[in-house]
Scaffold this motif. Structure first.
Motif, PDB file in Angstrom:
ATOM      1  N   GLN A  43       0.844  -1.195   0.000  1.00 15.73           N
ATOM      2  CA  GLN A  43       0.000   0.000   0.000  1.00 15.73           C
ATOM      3  C   GLN A  43       0.877   1.241   0.000  1.00 15.73           C
ATOM      4  OE1 GLN A  43      -3.262  -0.243  -0.291  1.00 15.73           O
ATOM      5  NE2 GLN A  43      -3.731   1.937  -0.209  1.00 15.73           N
ATOM      6  N   PRO A  44       0.873   2.024  -1.078  1.00 10.81           N
ATOM      7  CA  PRO A  44       1.670   3.251  -1.092  1.00 10.81           C
ATOM      8  C   PRO A  44       1.095   4.304  -0.162  1.00 10.81           C
ATOM      9  CG  PRO A  44       0.359   3.096  -3.089  1.00 10.81           C
ATOM     10  CD  PRO A  44       0.165   1.806  -2.348  1.00 10.81           C
ATOM     11  N   SER A  45       1.984   5.012   0.537  1.00 11.49           N
ATOM     12  CA  SER A  45       1.544   6.108   1.403  1.00 11.49           C
ATOM     13  C   SER A  45       1.194   7.346   0.594  1.00 11.49           C
ATOM     14  CB  SER A  45       2.656   6.455   2.399  1.00 11.49           C
ATOM     15  OG  SER A  45       2.912   5.376   3.253  1.00 11.49           O
ATOM     16  N   LYS A  46       1.732   7.428  -0.613  1.00  9.57           N
ATOM     17  CA  LYS A  46       1.495   8.589  -1.466  1.00  9.57           C
ATOM     18  C   LYS A  46       1.586   8.129  -2.910  1.00  9.57           C
ATOM     19  CE  LYS A  46       1.005  13.190  -1.166  1.00  9.57           C
ATOM     20  NZ  LYS A  46      -0.012  13.866  -0.334  1.00  9.57           N
ATOM     21  N   ALA A  47       0.836   8.786  -3.788  1.00 11.12           N
ATOM     22  CA  ALA A  47       0.840   8.430  -5.202  1.00 11.12           C
ATOM     23  C   ALA A  47       0.939   9.695  -6.045  1.00 11.12           C
ATOM     24  CB  ALA A  47      -0.417   7.655  -5.563  1.00 11.12           C
ATOM     25  N   PHE A  48       1.760   9.653  -7.067  1.00 12.15           N
ATOM     26  CA  PHE A  48       1.955  10.783  -7.954  1.00 12.15           C
ATOM     27  C   PHE A  48       1.858  10.309  -9.401  1.00 12.15           C
ATOM     28  CE2 PHE A  48       4.168  11.793  -4.061  1.00 12.15           C
ATOM     29  CZ  PHE A  48       3.911  13.140  -3.863  1.00 12.15           C
ATOM     30  N   GLY A  49       1.331  11.167 -10.265  1.00 15.39           N
ATOM     31  CA  GLY A  49       1.352  10.818 -11.676  1.00 15.39           C
ATOM     32  C   GLY A  49       0.206  11.405 -12.468  1.00 15.39           C
ATOM     33  N   ASP A  50       0.417  11.452 -13.795  1.00 19.94           N
ATOM     34  CA  ASP A  50      -0.678  11.783 -14.703  1.00 19.94           C
ATOM     35  C   ASP A  50      -1.352  10.509 -15.212  1.00 19.94           C
ATOM     36  OD1 ASP A  50       1.116  10.774 -16.669  1.00 19.94           O
ATOM     37  OD2 ASP A  50       1.921  12.771 -17.009  1.00 19.94           O
ATOM     38  N   PHE A  51      -0.730   9.356 -14.942  1.00 25.66           N
ATOM     39  CA  PHE A  51      -1.282   8.032 -15.231  1.00 25.66           C
ATOM     40  C   PHE A  51      -1.645   7.844 -16.702  1.00 25.66           C
ATOM     41  CE2 PHE A  51      -1.889   8.835 -10.731  1.00 25.66           C
ATOM     42  CZ  PHE A  51      -1.339   7.695 -10.185  1.00 25.66           C
ATOM     43  N   ASP A  52      -0.798   8.448 -17.552  1.00 27.88           N
ATOM     44  CA  ASP A  52      -1.010   8.279 -18.986  1.00 27.88           C
ATOM     45  C   ASP A  52      -0.411   6.971 -19.496  1.00 27.88           C
ATOM     46  OD1 ASP A  52       1.638   8.943 -18.691  1.00 27.88           O
ATOM     47  OD2 ASP A  52       1.639  10.571 -20.157  1.00 27.88           O
ATOM     48  N   SER A  53       0.283   6.226 -18.604  1.00 23.13           N
ATOM     49  CA  SER A  53       0.912   4.976 -19.030  1.00 23.13           C
ATOM     50  C   SER A  53       0.103   3.745 -18.618  1.00 23.13           C
ATOM     51  CB  SER A  53       2.328   4.875 -18.446  1.00 23.13           C
ATOM     52  OG  SER A  53       2.281   4.807 -17.029  1.00 23.13           O
ATOM     53  N   ILE A  54      -1.089   3.943 -18.047  1.00 24.06           N
ATOM     54  CA  ILE A  54      -1.932   2.802 -17.682  1.00 24.06           C
ATOM     55  C   ILE A  54      -3.296   2.950 -18.345  1.00 24.06           C
ATOM     56  CG2 ILE A  54      -0.717   2.512 -15.497  1.00 24.06           C
ATOM     57  CD1 ILE A  54      -3.071   3.702 -14.036  1.00 24.06           C
ATOM     58  N   THR A  55      -4.012   1.843 -18.446  1.00 23.25           N
ATOM     59  CA  THR A  55      -5.320   1.849 -19.093  1.00 23.25           C
ATOM     60  C   THR A  55      -6.385   2.395 -18.139  1.00 23.25           C
ATOM     61  OG1 THR A  55      -5.926  -0.371 -18.339  1.00 23.25           O
ATOM     62  CG2 THR A  55      -4.626  -0.210 -20.373  1.00 23.25           C
ATOM     63  N   GLN A  56      -7.545   2.673 -18.679  1.00 22.90           N
ATOM     64  CA  GLN A  56      -8.646   3.152 -17.850  1.00 22.90           C
ATOM     65  C   GLN A  56      -9.064   2.089 -16.833  1.00 22.90           C
ATOM     66  OE1 GLN A  56     -10.156   6.235 -17.532  1.00 22.90           O
ATOM     67  NE2 GLN A  56      -8.369   6.808 -18.775  1.00 22.90           N
ATOM     68  N   ASN A  57      -9.041   0.824 -17.215  1.00 20.93           N
ATOM     69  CA  ASN A  57      -9.374  -0.249 -16.276  1.00 20.93           C
ATOM     70  C   ASN A  57      -8.356  -0.309 -15.143  1.00 20.93           C
ATOM     71  OD1 ASN A  57     -11.671  -1.048 -17.636  1.00 20.93           O
ATOM     72  ND2 ASN A  57     -10.632  -2.648 -18.824  1.00 20.93           N
ATOM     73  N   GLU A  58      -7.075  -0.143 -15.486  1.00 25.99           N
ATOM     74  CA  GLU A  58      -6.029  -0.145 -14.459  1.00 25.99           C
ATOM     75  C   GLU A  58      -6.162   1.067 -13.546  1.00 25.99           C
ATOM     76  OE1 GLU A  58      -2.439  -2.514 -16.799  1.00 25.99           O
ATOM     77  OE2 GLU A  58      -2.701  -0.360 -17.094  1.00 25.99           O
ATOM     78  N   LEU A  59      -6.535   2.199 -14.119  1.00 29.80           N
ATOM     79  CA  LEU A  59      -6.733   3.401 -13.305  1.00 29.80           C
ATOM     80  C   LEU A  59      -7.907   3.217 -12.351  1.00 29.80           C
ATOM     81  CD1 LEU A  59      -5.941   6.283 -12.590  1.00 29.80           C
ATOM     82  CD2 LEU A  59      -7.340   7.086 -14.520  1.00 29.80           C
ATOM     83  N   SER A  60      -8.952   2.552 -12.813  1.00 30.16           N
ATOM     84  CA  SER A  60     -10.094   2.274 -11.939  1.00 30.16           C
ATOM     85  C   SER A  60      -9.677   1.374 -10.784  1.00 30.16           C
ATOM     86  CB  SER A  60     -11.218   1.600 -12.739  1.00 30.16           C
ATOM     87  OG  SER A  60     -11.707   2.474 -13.737  1.00 30.16           O
TER      88      SER A  60
END
Length: 213
Positions: A43-60
């Motif tokens: 479990q990450p304590s913090k998350a950063f990114g524009d998340f352009d490298s993952i799919t919409q399903n992965e983002l969900s």
């Protein structure tokens, strides 16, 4: 406190993220690195990114498992890894480790190497680690290094134009009060011949790279 940052570089370049030696550390995910941490039940304590490298399903999947997720715009002045490192330095940890920053795009890798400089200004050691290498950056002084069977080769590369007074003790190829400059390969692929050795220098900024074959 030790903070580990996982970026989105190739998974084949990563050491085991579930190794017991990391288990008490704070984890931070960057872009695809957030997904990989969650897939490893970390479990990450913090998350950063524009998340352009993952799919919409992965983002969900990521959204479902993180209480709060701030997505940065794709067009910005800092890369996602720099945003994560800035946050980590503000926490005043004893050490920051960066994973997942090598093996993919060369511009991203060289950018990550440049980010090691931030640790010098904050007096916080930063290491960039993959399955084959540990990279760190050092200011003048005397520094101790211990044998590590996993990373037996030790190289020194000038980050500044010139390193003055470089002395290596306890190494297979010792040096005494030497000068190395950009373009020199003199200090590539050395080895310790004692359990501990030291490297010291009087001026400049020096990178140490510990590697295996």
């Amino acid at each position: 406190m030790i903070i580990n940052i996982l970026a989105g570089g190739p998974e084949t370049r990563l050491p085991s993220l579930t190794d017991k030696k990391w288990q008490d550390d704070v984890w931070v995910g960057v872009d695809r690195g957030v997904l990989r941490l969650l897939q490893q039940n970390i479990q990450p304590s913090k998350a950063f990114g524009d998340f352009d490298s993952i799919t919409q399903n992965e983002l969900s999947f990521v959204r479902e498992r993180l209480r709060s997720l701030e997505i940065s715009p794709a067009e910005k002045d800092e890369v996602d890894l720099e945003l994560a490192l800035n946050w980590a330095v503000e926490q005043n940890p004893s050490l920051v480790r960066i994973f997942g920053a090598t093996g993919g795009r060369m511009d991203h890798m060289f950018g990550a190497v440049q980010l090691l400089y931030k640790g010098l200004n904050a007096d916080i050691p930063i290491q960039m680690i993959d399955r084959q290498n540990i990279v760190s950056m050092h200011l003048p002084g005397c520094h101790e290094v211990e044998q590590d069977a996993a990373y037996g080769y030790i190289s020194f590369v000038p980050f500044s134009e010139e390193i003055r007074g470089l002395t290596l003790e306890g190494f297979k190829y010792p040096l005494t009060n030497h000068i190395i400059t950009w373009g020199s390969t003199l200090c590539i692929s050395n080895e310790l011949i004692q359990q501990r050795g030291t490297f010291s220098f009087a001026a400049g900024i020096l990178m140490m790279i510990r590697s295996n074959d």
